[in-house]
Design a protein around this motif. Structure first.
Motif, PDB file in Angstrom:
ATOM      1  N   THR A 176       0.867  -1.175   0.000  1.00 35.58           N
ATOM      2  CA  THR A 176       0.000   0.000   0.000  1.00 35.58           C
ATOM      3  C   THR A 176       0.906   1.227   0.000  1.00 35.58           C
ATOM      4  OG1 THR A 176      -1.787  -1.115   1.171  1.00 35.58           O
ATOM      5  CG2 THR A 176      -1.761   1.283   1.253  1.00 35.58           C
ATOM      6  N   VAL A 177       0.686   2.117  -0.953  1.00 45.40           N
ATOM      7  CA  VAL A 177       1.539   3.292  -1.121  1.00 45.40           C
ATOM      8  C   VAL A 177       0.688   4.546  -0.946  1.00 45.40           C
ATOM      9  CG1 VAL A 177       3.187   4.465  -2.627  1.00 45.40           C
ATOM     10  CG2 VAL A 177       2.938   1.980  -2.763  1.00 45.40           C
ATOM     11  N   ARG A 178       1.222   5.497  -0.168  1.00 46.60           N
ATOM     12  CA  ARG A 178       0.543   6.789   0.041  1.00 46.60           C
ATOM     13  C   ARG A 178       1.537   7.918  -0.181  1.00 46.60           C
ATOM     14  NH1 ARG A 178      -1.261   3.609   4.313  1.00 46.60           N
ATOM     15  NH2 ARG A 178      -3.512   3.169   4.309  1.00 46.60           N
ATOM     16  N   SER A 179       1.020   9.015  -0.709  1.00 50.22           N
ATOM     17  CA  SER A 179       1.827  10.221  -0.863  1.00 50.22           C
ATOM     18  C   SER A 179       0.969  11.414  -0.463  1.00 50.22           C
ATOM     19  CB  SER A 179       2.308  10.378  -2.306  1.00 50.22           C
ATOM     20  OG  SER A 179       3.107  11.538  -2.434  1.00 50.22           O
ATOM     21  N   SER A 180       1.570  12.336   0.319  1.00 47.45           N
ATOM     22  CA  SER A 180       0.801  13.458   0.869  1.00 47.45           C
ATOM     23  C   SER A 180       1.408  14.799   0.469  1.00 47.45           C
ATOM     24  CB  SER A 180       0.738  13.368   2.399  1.00 47.45           C
ATOM     25  OG  SER A 180       0.087  12.178   2.798  1.00 47.45           O
ATOM     26  N   LEU A 181       0.524  15.763   0.219  1.00 46.50           N
ATOM     27  CA  LEU A 181       0.903  17.159  -0.007  1.00 46.50           C
ATOM     28  C   LEU A 181       0.289  18.004   1.091  1.00 46.50           C
ATOM     29  CD1 LEU A 181       0.297  17.722  -3.844  1.00 46.50           C
ATOM     30  CD2 LEU A 181       2.496  17.494  -2.701  1.00 46.50           C
ATOM     31  N   GLN A 182       1.108  18.837   1.717  1.00 43.21           N
ATOM     32  CA  GLN A 182       0.603  19.730   2.757  1.00 43.21           C
ATOM     33  C   GLN A 182       0.979  21.162   2.390  1.00 43.21           C
ATOM     34  OE1 GLN A 182       1.987  18.891   6.721  1.00 43.21           O
ATOM     35  NE2 GLN A 182       0.387  20.110   7.685  1.00 43.21           N
ATOM     36  N   PHE A 183      -0.008  22.071   2.395  1.00 47.03           N
ATOM     37  CA  PHE A 183       0.265  23.454   2.018  1.00 47.03           C
ATOM     38  C   PHE A 183      -0.845  24.355   2.537  1.00 47.03           C
ATOM     39  CE2 PHE A 183      -2.025  21.303  -1.321  1.00 47.03           C
ATOM     40  CZ  PHE A 183      -3.012  22.192  -1.703  1.00 47.03           C
ATOM     41  N   GLN A 184      -0.540  25.658   2.556  1.00 44.77           N
ATOM     42  CA  GLN A 184      -1.523  26.674   2.951  1.00 44.77           C
ATOM     43  C   GLN A 184      -2.147  27.234   1.679  1.00 44.77           C
ATOM     44  OE1 GLN A 184      -0.092  30.400   4.755  1.00 44.77           O
ATOM     45  NE2 GLN A 184      -1.685  30.155   6.303  1.00 44.77           N
ATOM     46  N   VAL A 185      -3.453  27.217   1.612  1.00 46.70           N
ATOM     47  CA  VAL A 185      -4.125  27.641   0.383  1.00 46.70           C
ATOM     48  C   VAL A 185      -4.283  29.156   0.354  1.00 46.70           C
ATOM     49  CG1 VAL A 185      -5.355  25.468   0.118  1.00 46.70           C
ATOM     50  CG2 VAL A 185      -6.432  27.327   1.382  1.00 46.70           C
ATOM     51  N   ASP A 186      -4.230  29.708  -0.843  1.00 45.74           N
ATOM     52  CA  ASP A 186      -4.553  31.116  -1.058  1.00 45.74           C
ATOM     53  C   ASP A 186      -5.400  31.228  -2.322  1.00 45.74           C
ATOM     54  OD1 ASP A 186      -2.847  30.972  -3.276  1.00 45.74           O
ATOM     55  OD2 ASP A 186      -1.151  31.786  -2.164  1.00 45.74           O
ATOM     56  N   LYS A 187      -5.722  32.445  -2.689  1.00 46.57           N
ATOM     57  CA  LYS A 187      -6.620  32.625  -3.835  1.00 46.57           C
ATOM     58  C   LYS A 187      -6.025  32.079  -5.122  1.00 46.57           C
ATOM     59  CE  LYS A 187      -5.132  37.409  -4.599  1.00 46.57           C
ATOM     60  NZ  LYS A 187      -4.300  37.474  -3.380  1.00 46.57           N
ATOM     61  N   GLY A 188      -4.670  31.984  -5.180  1.00 48.36           N
ATOM     62  CA  GLY A 188      -4.028  31.431  -6.367  1.00 48.36           C
ATOM     63  C   GLY A 188      -4.299  29.953  -6.560  1.00 48.36           C
ATOM     64  N   ASP A 189      -4.772  29.268  -5.508  1.00 51.74           N
ATOM     65  CA  ASP A 189      -5.088  27.837  -5.622  1.00 51.74           C
ATOM     66  C   ASP A 189      -6.516  27.600  -6.100  1.00 51.74           C
ATOM     67  OD1 ASP A 189      -2.657  26.535  -4.693  1.00 51.74           O
ATOM     68  OD2 ASP A 189      -3.077  27.453  -2.761  1.00 51.74           O
ATOM     69  N   ASP A 190      -7.315  28.649  -6.177  1.00 50.60           N
ATOM     70  CA  ASP A 190      -8.697  28.469  -6.604  1.00 50.60           C
ATOM     71  C   ASP A 190      -8.744  28.008  -8.059  1.00 50.60           C
ATOM     72  OD1 ASP A 190     -11.523  28.603  -6.337  1.00 50.60           O
ATOM     73  OD2 ASP A 190     -11.521  30.527  -7.386  1.00 50.60           O
ATOM     74  N   GLY A 191      -9.394  26.880  -8.299  1.00 47.89           N
ATOM     75  CA  GLY A 191      -9.494  26.343  -9.648  1.00 47.89           C
ATOM     76  C   GLY A 191      -8.303  25.530 -10.097  1.00 47.89           C
ATOM     77  N   VAL A 192      -7.326  25.314  -9.221  1.00 45.83           N
ATOM     78  CA  VAL A 192      -6.136  24.539  -9.583  1.00 45.83           C
ATOM     79  C   VAL A 192      -6.458  23.046  -9.529  1.00 45.83           C
ATOM     80  CG1 VAL A 192      -3.804  23.899  -8.857  1.00 45.83           C
ATOM     81  CG2 VAL A 192      -4.493  26.298  -8.868  1.00 45.83           C
ATOM     82  N   ALA A 193      -5.993  22.315 -10.537  1.00 46.86           N
ATOM     83  CA  ALA A 193      -6.219  20.868 -10.598  1.00 46.86           C
ATOM     84  C   ALA A 193      -5.013  20.146  -9.999  1.00 46.86           C
ATOM     85  CB  ALA A 193      -6.427  20.430 -12.042  1.00 46.86           C
ATOM     86  N   TYR A 194      -5.277  19.327  -8.980  1.00 50.09           N
ATOM     87  CA  TYR A 194      -4.246  18.483  -8.377  1.00 50.09           C
ATOM     88  C   TYR A 194      -4.466  17.055  -8.868  1.00 50.09           C
ATOM     89  CZ  TYR A 194      -2.640  22.200  -5.324  1.00 50.09           C
ATOM     90  OH  TYR A 194      -2.103  23.374  -4.855  1.00 50.09           O
ATOM     91  N   THR A 195      -3.440  16.493  -9.506  1.00 46.07           N
ATOM     92  CA  THR A 195      -3.531  15.168 -10.115  1.00 46.07           C
ATOM     93  C   THR A 195      -2.562  14.215  -9.439  1.00 46.07           C
ATOM     94  OG1 THR A 195      -4.172  16.082 -12.256  1.00 46.07           O
ATOM     95  CG2 THR A 195      -3.286  13.853 -12.254  1.00 46.07           C
ATOM     96  N   CYS A 196      -3.076  13.030  -9.092  1.00 50.14           N
ATOM     97  CA  CYS A 196      -2.239  11.955  -8.552  1.00 50.14           C
ATOM     98  C   CYS A 196      -2.078  10.905  -9.646  1.00 50.14           C
ATOM     99  CB  CYS A 196      -2.883  11.355  -7.310  1.00 50.14           C
ATOM    100  SG  CYS A 196      -2.016   9.872  -6.708  1.00 50.14           S
ATOM    101  N   SER A 197      -0.828  10.574  -9.963  1.00 47.13           N
ATOM    102  CA  SER A 197      -0.521   9.594 -11.008  1.00 47.13           C
ATOM    103  C   SER A 197       0.156   8.378 -10.379  1.00 47.13           C
ATOM    104  CB  SER A 197       0.397  10.220 -12.060  1.00 47.13           C
ATOM    105  OG  SER A 197       0.873   9.251 -12.965  1.00 47.13           O
ATOM    106  N   VAL A 198      -0.346   7.192 -10.709  1.00 51.98           N
ATOM    107  CA  VAL A 198       0.232   5.936 -10.209  1.00 51.98           C
ATOM    108  C   VAL A 198       0.874   5.199 -11.384  1.00 51.98           C
ATOM    109  CG1 VAL A 198      -0.275   3.678  -9.203  1.00 51.98           C
ATOM    110  CG2 VAL A 198      -1.360   5.733  -8.278  1.00 51.98           C
ATOM    111  N   GLU A 199       2.162   4.918 -11.250  1.00 54.34           N
ATOM    112  CA  GLU A 199       2.902   4.204 -12.287  1.00 54.34           C
ATOM    113  C   GLU A 199       3.344   2.852 -11.758  1.00 54.34           C
ATOM    114  OE1 GLU A 199       6.111   6.730 -13.372  1.00 54.34           O
ATOM    115  OE2 GLU A 199       4.826   8.373 -14.065  1.00 54.34           O
ATOM    116  N   HIS A 200       3.272   1.839 -12.639  1.00 49.86           N
ATOM    117  CA  HIS A 200       3.639   0.479 -12.228  1.00 49.86           C
ATOM    118  C   HIS A 200       3.990  -0.336 -13.454  1.00 49.86           C
ATOM    119  CE1 HIS A 200       3.138  -3.566 -10.336  1.00 49.86           C
ATOM    120  NE2 HIS A 200       3.680  -2.916  -9.325  1.00 49.86           N
ATOM    121  N   VAL A 201       4.878  -1.302 -13.262  1.00 52.17           N
ATOM    122  CA  VAL A 201       5.327  -2.140 -14.367  1.00 52.17           C
ATOM    123  C   VAL A 201       4.191  -2.952 -14.973  1.00 52.17           C
ATOM    124  CG1 VAL A 201       5.974  -4.052 -12.842  1.00 52.17           C
ATOM    125  CG2 VAL A 201       7.112  -3.802 -15.053  1.00 52.17           C
ATOM    126  N   SER A 202       3.141  -3.183 -14.202  1.00 53.62           N
ATOM    127  CA  SER A 202       2.011  -3.971 -14.707  1.00 53.62           C
ATOM    128  C   SER A 202       1.046  -3.154 -15.553  1.00 53.62           C
ATOM    129  CB  SER A 202       1.240  -4.598 -13.531  1.00 53.62           C
ATOM    130  OG  SER A 202       0.624  -3.589 -12.751  1.00 53.62           O
TER     131      SER A 202
END
Length: 386
Positions: A176-202
């Motif tokens: 089981t793999v987890r990755s975390s982002l921690q940040f303080q939001v401001d108006k510049g984050d409004d409408g921003v798309a955060y994408t998580c990508s999982v890569e694997h040999v399979s």
């Protein structure tokens, strides 16, 4: 004795060819849920049986005879030189060393490793608060399970990759793999798309999950105007331009801290204030104000209405006069410099005795005559001081 031993070896090679043979296999890699074909071969055989066994040393097939009751395992080909079996719907528990045995005297065996790739689940992002408030500290976590080997997680903020904090935990044979982002939001984050990508040999292409962040923030306003130099009698428009989430409504207009004084000429339509005909009484400070649940903001514009007649009476062009004066000063300085250098080079040259006749003359007439006579020889009377 030597020749006798040699004859015995020839006999074994001719009548027992399998004595010099080993079964040949190769490792197999398969994605979980897929199908694995496992083949065991010998170059020649005297009808000696081949056998496949699983990692628990349970016989799967002895020749063409099925020994283990597992509906997922089936025979593909059985002959004196080959034994191929198929394992359907492979699971992680099927991984391990399989044994192919050739029942000669002694029995010869070869190992083949079945590698099973655990397919990761599609990523899931948690931690989104909808909406987030400007200034909030948030933590976004992307997780996937079931991968073997451990999957790779990458984060993207719009199209730019950002680094997260990685955590990997083993769960049985998978991870089981987890990755975390921690940040303080401001108006510049409004409408921003955060994408998580999982890569694997399979996987032939990465699994991706995207969440769009919504941030609420107080309005920010500015006023734009339709004329650079407003003049009496002109049509004039002010617009209150703002950003904010939620959209601030309504926009309130005021003049000099009070209501608009002339509602017949001053027309408010949403964020716009229009003055149909400007006059001097419109001079003052205009304010637009807007608010949402995050706060209230305002912007101001100072209006000064010009008299078009006064603007039409052009006085002297001060810029032109200034330019002319600058040129004259520059030319004067250049002349002074040239003259100064000339005088410096000739400062030791002057005439002497030129006026001697005039000094010694008893009267004015004689002085004039003597001066004219001395002038003829002026060039001969130069003294040079260098």
């Amino acid at each position: 004795l030597g020749s006798k031993a040699h004859r015995v070896w020839d006999y074994v090679s001719i009548y027992h060819p399998a004595a010099g043979q080993f079964p040949i296999t190769q490792n197999v890699t398969v994605v979980e849920g897929g199908t694995a074909n496992m083949t065991c071969r010998v170059d020649y055989n005297d009808n000696t049986s081949l056998q496949w066994s699983n990692p628990a040393q349970q016989t799967l097939f002895f020749g063409d005879k099925k020994a283990l009751r597992d509906h997922r395992i089936e025979l593909v080909r059985a002959s004196s030189q080959e034994l191929t079996i198929r394992v359907n719907d492979v699971s992680l528990s099927d991984e391990g060393q399989y044994t192919c045995s050739l029942f000669t005297m002694p029995v010869r065996t070869t190992k083949a490793f079945l590698i099973v790739l655990g397919v990761p689940t599609r990523p899931e992002i948690t931690g989104f608060t909808k909406p987030a408030m400007e200034g909030d500290e948030i933590t976004l976590t992307c997780s996937t399970s079931g991968s073997k080997p451990a999957a790779i997680i990458r984060w993207f903020r719009n199209d730019k990759e950002v680094q997260g904090t990685l955590e990997v935990n083993a769960t049985g044979k998978s991870f089981t793999v987890r990755s975390s982002l921690q940040f303080q939001v401001d108006k510049g984050d409004d409408g921003v798309a955060y994408t998580c990508s999982v890569e694997h040999v399979s996987l032939s292409s990465p699994y991706m999950t995207t969440e769009v962040l919504e941030v609420h923030y107080a309005p920010q306003l500015k006023i734009t105007h339709s004329l650079i130099i407003p003049q009496e009698g002109q049509y004039f428009k002010l617009e209150c331009v703002f950003i904010g989430n939620p959209i601030p409504e309504p926009v309130l207009w005021s003049k000099d801290g009070g209501d608009l004084p002339d509602i017949e000429r001053m027309i408010v339509e949403g964020r716009e204030l229009t003055i149909t005909t400007l006059n001097k009484t419109d001079n003052g400070t205009y304010r637009c104000e807007a608010s949402n649940h995050m706060g209230t903001s305002f912007a101001e514009y100072v209006l000064f209405v010009y008299d078009p007649n006064a603007l039409g009476q052009h006085g002297p062009d001060h810029a032109l006069i200034g330019g002319v004066v600058a040129v004259v000063v520059f030319i004067t300085l250049c002349l002074i410099i040239v003259l100064g250098r000339y005088l410096a080079r000739h400062k030791g040259t002057y005439l002497t005795h030129e006026a001697k006749g005039a000094e010694d003359a008893p009267d004015a007439d004689t002085a004039i005559i003597n001066a004219e006579g001395n002038h003829v020889h002026a060039e001969e009377k130069k003294e040079y001081f260098i």
